[in-house]
Design an enzyme around this catalytic site. Structure first.
Site, short mmCIF file in Angstrom:
data_model
loop_
_atom_site.label_atom_id
_atom_site.label_comp_id
_atom_site.label_asym_id
_atom_site.label_seq_id
_atom_site.Cartn_x
_atom_site.Cartn_y
_atom_site.Cartn_z
N THR A 47 22.51 29.04 46.44
CA THR A 47 20.57 29.95 46.39
C THR A 47 20.10 30.38 44.68
O THR A 47 20.98 30.46 44.03
CB THR A 47 21.14 31.22 47.03
OG1 THR A 47 19.83 32.28 47.02
CG2 THR A 47 22.37 32.31 46.19
N GLY A 48 18.84 29.92 44.82
CA GLY A 48 18.28 30.56 43.23
C GLY A 48 17.93 32.18 43.21
O GLY A 48 17.42 32.69 42.21
N LYS A 52 19.27 37.64 47.45
CA LYS A 52 20.61 37.12 48.33
C LYS A 52 21.44 37.12 48.45
O LYS A 52 22.09 38.17 49.18
CB LYS A 52 19.35 35.68 49.01
CG LYS A 52 18.01 36.07 49.69
CD LYS A 52 17.97 34.30 49.82
CE LYS A 52 18.11 33.27 50.23
NZ LYS A 52 17.42 32.43 50.43
N ASP A 105 17.82 30.42 54.80
CA ASP A 105 16.70 30.39 54.84
C ASP A 105 16.17 31.19 55.49
O ASP A 105 16.85 31.51 56.61
CB ASP A 105 16.77 28.92 55.50
CG ASP A 105 15.18 28.21 54.32
OD1 ASP A 105 15.18 28.57 53.60
OD2 ASP A 105 14.17 28.61 55.33
N GLY A 182 10.62 40.10 48.17
CA GLY A 182 9.82 39.31 48.23
C GLY A 182 9.44 40.59 49.52
O GLY A 182 8.29 41.70 48.55
N ASP A 184 10.63 42.93 51.07
CA ASP A 184 10.46 44.33 51.65
C ASP A 184 9.40 45.41 51.08
O ASP A 184 9.87 46.42 51.82
CB ASP A 184 12.28 44.23 50.62
CG ASP A 184 13.36 43.35 50.99
OD1 ASP A 184 12.70 43.26 52.35
OD2 ASP A 184 14.13 43.21 49.72
N LYS A 205 19.88 48.00 53.61
CA LYS A 205 19.48 47.12 54.07
C LYS A 205 20.43 46.26 55.15
O LYS A 205 20.19 45.60 56.10
CB LYS A 205 18.87 46.39 53.56
CG LYS A 205 18.27 44.77 53.34
CD LYS A 205 17.31 43.83 52.75
CE LYS A 205 16.82 43.30 52.76
NZ LYS A 205 15.86 42.31 51.92
N HIS A 210 18.40 40.48 58.83
CA HIS A 210 18.16 39.29 59.88
C HIS A 210 19.85 38.70 58.86
O HIS A 210 20.55 37.93 59.29
CB HIS A 210 16.99 38.71 59.25
CG HIS A 210 16.46 39.02 58.13
ND1 HIS A 210 16.17 39.64 57.48
CD2 HIS A 210 16.31 37.87 57.11
CE1 HIS A 210 15.89 39.91 55.99
NE2 HIS A 210 15.96 38.79 56.02
N ARG A 211 19.47 38.78 57.40
CA ARG A 211 20.48 37.71 56.94
C ARG A 211 22.00 38.52 57.22
O ARG A 211 22.88 37.50 57.67
CB ARG A 211 20.76 38.27 55.08
CG ARG A 211 20.61 37.40 54.08
CD ARG A 211 20.32 37.41 52.42
NE ARG A 211 19.11 36.37 53.08
CZ ARG A 211 18.05 37.24 52.72
NH1 ARG A 211 18.05 38.74 52.71
NH2 ARG A 211 16.98 36.71 52.75
P1 ITT Z 1 16.79 30.35 47.55
O1 ITT Z 1 17.08 29.51 47.12
O2 ITT Z 1 18.27 30.80 48.74
O3 ITT Z 1 15.70 29.14 48.56
P2 ITT Z 1 14.49 31.45 48.29
O4 ITT Z 1 14.06 32.96 47.79
O5 ITT Z 1 13.64 30.72 48.55
O6 ITT Z 1 15.99 31.75 48.09
P3 ITT Z 1 14.27 32.02 51.71
O7 ITT Z 1 13.42 30.37 51.13
O8 ITT Z 1 15.77 32.24 52.03
O9 ITT Z 1 14.71 32.18 49.53
O10 ITT Z 1 13.53 33.56 51.29
C1 ITT Z 1 12.10 32.53 51.61
C2 ITT Z 1 10.65 33.64 51.33
O11 ITT Z 1 10.52 34.82 52.04
C3 ITT Z 1 10.49 34.61 49.94
O12 ITT Z 1 10.79 34.22 48.54
C4 ITT Z 1 11.31 35.79 50.67
O13 ITT Z 1 9.61 36.46 49.60
C5 ITT Z 1 11.16 35.94 51.90
N1 ITT Z 1 12.21 36.73 52.27
C6 ITT Z 1 13.24 36.34 52.58
N2 ITT Z 1 13.99 36.99 53.02
C7 ITT Z 1 13.72 38.31 52.57
C8 ITT Z 1 14.62 39.25 52.64
O14 ITT Z 1 15.65 39.80 53.02
N3 ITT Z 1 13.11 40.24 51.94
C9 ITT Z 1 12.39 40.09 52.07
N4 ITT Z 1 11.90 38.95 51.49
C10 ITT Z 1 12.23 37.99 52.13
#
Ligand code: ITT
Length: 226
Positions: A47-48, A52, A105, A182, A184, A205, A210-211
């Site tokens: 992941t970046g 997460k 994801d 994100g 949140d 959290k 979900h995670r």
């Molecule tokens: P990766 O490098 O792991 O892909 P990402 O930030 O792109 O990291 P995702 O594709 O899983 O993460 O998620 C897409 C978006 O959804 C992310 O940029 C957040 O804005 C939102 N998101 C995902 N999980 C979230 C969470 O637990 N809380 C808040 N926003 C979340």
């Protein structure tokens, strides 16, 4: 390949105790901190997103699995289904690294917007952000939404496996809290006493998210399968 993972089953605590006997206070403090690290199995999380990773590390530790952050540029396909996106990234990473890895994801699905932004959450967050969601939801009474997470584990030897987790909740009327990342600040999970995720510590959290739900399923499988 899985034999490699056994390399990580080290018996460090004993060595650290010996080391402790002759150490100064700083070293002792370091060892204390290290003793909360689950010396056991390792799972590589591609992941970046450091938030997460941090959430995942705490959940995996409940199962004595150490989460390791692996930064690899992977393909992120466009698809309406987040399982397909996670699966494709996991397979691509294994092809690049030859290591067993998992990716995760996630997306926010808002009922009144027909599930938007869903698989496009990343793009929507970068463009209109949380304030844009609040504006789209202005005057909308039915504020139900859910987060959906898919953890995809892949390895050179085993077929890819996916684990799902969801949390239902509501879109708040305004942004609240400065923790997390994100969406949140605009998501109130059901049973969370009207707090948004951004008003919760990582530990809190992880009680709802979900995670955490997807990762617990993954961790139970991972610890029993290897
Ligand atoms: P990766 O490098 O792991 O892909 P990402 O930030 O792109 O990291 P995702 O594709 O899983 O993460 O998620 C897409 C978006 O959804 C992310 O940029 C957040 O804005 C939102 N998101 C995902 N999980 C979230 C969470 O637990 N809380 C808040 N926003 C979340």
């Amino acid at each position: 390949m899985f034999k490699c993972l056994n390399l990580f089953k080290l018996s460090f605590p004993k060595q650290l105790n010996k080391f402790n006997a002759s150490s100064n206070r700083r070293e002792t403090a370091l060892i204390d901190r290290k003793s909360s690290f689950p010396w056991g199995k390792v799972a590589f999380f591609v992941t970046g997103n450091f938030h997460k990773f941090s959430e995942a590390r705490h959940v995996l530790a409940e199962y004595k699995v150490a989460g390791a952050l692996l930064k690899v540029r992977t393909i992120e396909i466009q698809d309406d289904n987040i399982e397909n996106i996670a699966r494709a990234s996991a397979i691509d990473t294994v092809e690049q690294c030859g290591l067993p890895v998992f990716v995760e994801d996630a997306g926010l699905f808002i009922d009144a917007l027909g599930g938007f932004p869903g698989p496009y959450s990343s793009y929507v967050y970068r463009t209109i952000g949380t304030q844009g969601i609040i504006e789209l939801m202005d005057k909308v009474k039915k504020r139900d939404a859910y987060f959906h997470s898919v953890v995809a584990f892949s390895s050179p030897e085993k077929p890819t496996k996916c684990f799902h987790g969801k949390v239902k909740g509501k879109i708040s009327r305004e942004e609240r809290g400065n923790l997390g990342f994100g969406f949140d600040p605009v998501f109130e999970p059901l049973g969370g006493q009207d707090k948004t995720f951004a008003e919760m510590s990582t530990k809190e959290k992880n009680r709802f998210s979900h995670r955490a739900r997807a990762l617990r399923k993954f961790a139970r499988w991972y610890t029993s399968a290897f």
